[in-house]
Scaffold this motif. Structure first.
Motif, PDB file in Angstrom:
ATOM      1  N   ARG A  36      40.115  50.075  33.758  1.00  0.00           N
ATOM      2  CA  ARG A  36      40.765  49.978  35.065  1.00  0.00           C
ATOM      3  C   ARG A  36      40.677  51.291  35.822  1.00  0.00           C
ATOM      4  O   ARG A  36      40.822  52.360  35.239  1.00  0.00           O
ATOM      5  N   ALA A  37      40.478  51.194  37.145  1.00  0.00           N
ATOM      6  CA  ALA A  37      40.495  52.358  38.033  1.00  0.00           C
ATOM      7  C   ALA A  37      41.716  52.246  38.939  1.00  0.00           C
ATOM      8  O   ALA A  37      41.947  51.202  39.558  1.00  0.00           O
ATOM      9  N   VAL A  38      42.498  53.334  38.997  1.00  0.00           N
ATOM     10  CA  VAL A  38      43.719  53.379  39.796  1.00  0.00           C
ATOM     11  C   VAL A  38      43.684  54.664  40.616  1.00  0.00           C
ATOM     12  O   VAL A  38      43.349  55.728  40.094  1.00  0.00           O
ATOM     13  N   ILE A  39      44.022  54.549  41.903  1.00  0.00           N
ATOM     14  CA  ILE A  39      44.053  55.733  42.766  1.00  0.00           C
ATOM     15  C   ILE A  39      45.503  56.043  43.128  1.00  0.00           C
ATOM     16  O   ILE A  39      46.325  55.133  43.266  1.00  0.00           O
ATOM     17  N   SER A  40      45.794  57.333  43.260  1.00  0.00           N
ATOM     18  CA  SER A  40      47.119  57.778  43.672  1.00  0.00           C
ATOM     19  C   SER A  40      47.105  57.946  45.186  1.00  0.00           C
ATOM     20  O   SER A  40      46.424  58.811  45.714  1.00  0.00           O
ATOM     21  N   SER A  54      49.548  58.768  48.190  1.00  0.00           N
ATOM     22  CA  SER A  54      50.879  59.272  48.537  1.00  0.00           C
ATOM     23  C   SER A  54      51.841  59.103  47.364  1.00  0.00           C
ATOM     24  O   SER A  54      52.957  58.630  47.516  1.00  0.00           O
ATOM     25  N   ASN A  55      51.363  59.442  46.173  1.00  0.00           N
ATOM     26  CA  ASN A  55      52.142  59.378  44.930  1.00  0.00           C
ATOM     27  C   ASN A  55      52.508  57.957  44.500  1.00  0.00           C
ATOM     28  O   ASN A  55      53.450  57.769  43.737  1.00  0.00           O
ATOM     29  N   VAL A  56      51.782  56.973  44.992  1.00  0.00           N
ATOM     30  CA  VAL A  56      51.963  55.586  44.565  1.00  0.00           C
ATOM     31  C   VAL A  56      50.629  55.109  44.001  1.00  0.00           C
ATOM     32  O   VAL A  56      49.582  55.290  44.616  1.00  0.00           O
ATOM     33  N   ALA A  57      50.681  54.519  42.817  1.00  0.00           N
ATOM     34  CA  ALA A  57      49.453  54.045  42.166  1.00  0.00           C
ATOM     35  C   ALA A  57      48.997  52.735  42.783  1.00  0.00           C
ATOM     36  O   ALA A  57      49.795  51.816  42.963  1.00  0.00           O
ATOM     37  N   GLU A  58      47.692  52.659  43.100  1.00  0.00           N
ATOM     38  CA  GLU A  58      47.100  51.418  43.596  1.00  0.00           C
ATOM     39  C   GLU A  58      45.876  51.085  42.751  1.00  0.00           C
ATOM     40  O   GLU A  58      44.975  51.905  42.607  1.00  0.00           O
ATOM     41  N   ARG A  59      45.870  49.894  42.204  1.00  0.00           N
ATOM     42  CA  ARG A  59      44.755  49.457  41.379  1.00  0.00           C
ATOM     43  C   ARG A  59      43.550  49.185  42.279  1.00  0.00           C
ATOM     44  O   ARG A  59      43.669  48.496  43.287  1.00  0.00           O
ATOM     45  N   LEU A  60      42.391  49.723  41.902  1.00  0.00           N
ATOM     46  CA  LEU A  60      41.168  49.494  42.658  1.00  0.00           C
ATOM     47  C   LEU A  60      40.231  48.508  41.971  1.00  0.00           C
ATOM     48  O   LEU A  60      39.438  47.856  42.627  1.00  0.00           O
ATOM     49  N   SER A  61      40.314  48.416  40.672  1.00  0.00           N
ATOM     50  CA  SER A  61      39.418  47.516  39.943  1.00  0.00           C
ATOM     51  C   SER A  61      40.130  46.209  39.629  1.00  0.00           C
ATOM     52  O   SER A  61      41.351  46.096  39.743  1.00  0.00           O
ATOM     53  N   ILE A  62      39.333  45.236  39.254  1.00  0.00           N
ATOM     54  CA  ILE A  62      39.850  43.923  38.862  1.00  0.00           C
ATOM     55  C   ILE A  62      39.698  43.803  37.351  1.00  0.00           C
ATOM     56  O   ILE A  62      38.616  44.069  36.813  1.00  0.00           O
ATOM     57  N   ASP A  63      40.769  43.428  36.667  1.00  0.00           N
ATOM     58  CA  ASP A  63      40.696  43.255  35.216  1.00  0.00           C
ATOM     59  C   ASP A  63      39.917  41.985  34.891  1.00  0.00           C
ATOM     60  O   ASP A  63      40.294  40.891  35.326  1.00  0.00           O
ATOM     61  N   ASP A  64      38.838  42.137  34.160  1.00  0.00           N
ATOM     62  CA  ASP A  64      38.000  41.003  33.767  1.00  0.00           C
ATOM     63  C   ASP A  64      38.382  40.571  32.360  1.00  0.00           C
ATOM     64  O   ASP A  64      37.729  40.915  31.376  1.00  0.00           O
ATOM     65  N   LEU A  88      42.161  59.917  40.994  1.00  0.00           N
ATOM     66  CA  LEU A  88      41.578  58.665  40.538  1.00  0.00           C
ATOM     67  C   LEU A  88      41.638  58.683  39.021  1.00  0.00           C
ATOM     68  O   LEU A  88      41.153  59.631  38.389  1.00  0.00           O
ATOM     69  N   VAL A  89      42.250  57.676  38.433  1.00  0.00           N
ATOM     70  CA  VAL A  89      42.343  57.570  36.982  1.00  0.00           C
ATOM     71  C   VAL A  89      41.515  56.382  36.545  1.00  0.00           C
ATOM     72  O   VAL A  89      41.686  55.274  37.053  1.00  0.00           O
ATOM     73  N   ILE A  90      40.588  56.628  35.620  1.00  0.00           N
ATOM     74  CA  ILE A  90      39.776  55.564  35.044  1.00  0.00           C
ATOM     75  C   ILE A  90      40.062  55.578  33.551  1.00  0.00           C
ATOM     76  O   ILE A  90      39.847  56.596  32.895  1.00  0.00           O
TER      77      ILE A  90
END
Length: 126
Positions: free
Chosen positions: A40-44, A46-56, A117-119
């Motif tokens: 999973r890729a998640v971007i920060s 404004s200090n809020v995590a938003e998922r960028l990838s789709i879990d398959d 960005l956290v992967i």
């Protein structure tokens, strides 16, 4: 990649990937995320995590519907009763069950308040 793995006898083994790339497009920095599997890729933002990838995986209703539409089988929350992910490289024995190596691709325009960005794999997220 999937075709190359077939040459190495990958009937019963495979892998997943989440690849991210930043590209300048006009005045914007654009982040592309291509995901195959349960990384999973998640971007920060404004200090809020938003998922960028789709879990398959088999918890994703749309992925389960795709597998069934393609004549595949979900048994015990696994593709063909074996694999928890619905997209992967290799594992060619499960291609007839709906497994695909085609990634979900997300395009995201980076903003000044995007910090990290956290992967990471399912071992971190789950």
């Amino acid at each position: 990649m999937d075709k190359e793995l077939r040459l190495l006898d990958s009937e019963g083994c495979g892998s997943t990937a989440c690849v991210c790339m930043v590209r300048k497009e006009g005045a914007h920095q654009v982040l592309y995320v291509a995901n195959v599997g349960d990384t999973r890729a998640v971007i920060s933002k404004s200090n809020v995590a938003e998922r960028l990838s789709i879990d398959d995986n088999c918890h994703n209703t749309l992925e389960c519907e795709r597998i069934k539409r393609e004549g595949g089988l979900i048994l015990n929350n696994r593709v063909g009763g074996v694999l928890a992910v619905t997209r992967a490289f290799g594992d060619h024995a499960l291609k007839k069950c709906g497994l695909t190596p085609i990634p979900h691709i997300v395009k995201y325009i980076l903003k000044p308040f995007d910090k990290y960005l956290v992967i990471a794999s399912d071992g971190v997220w789950d």
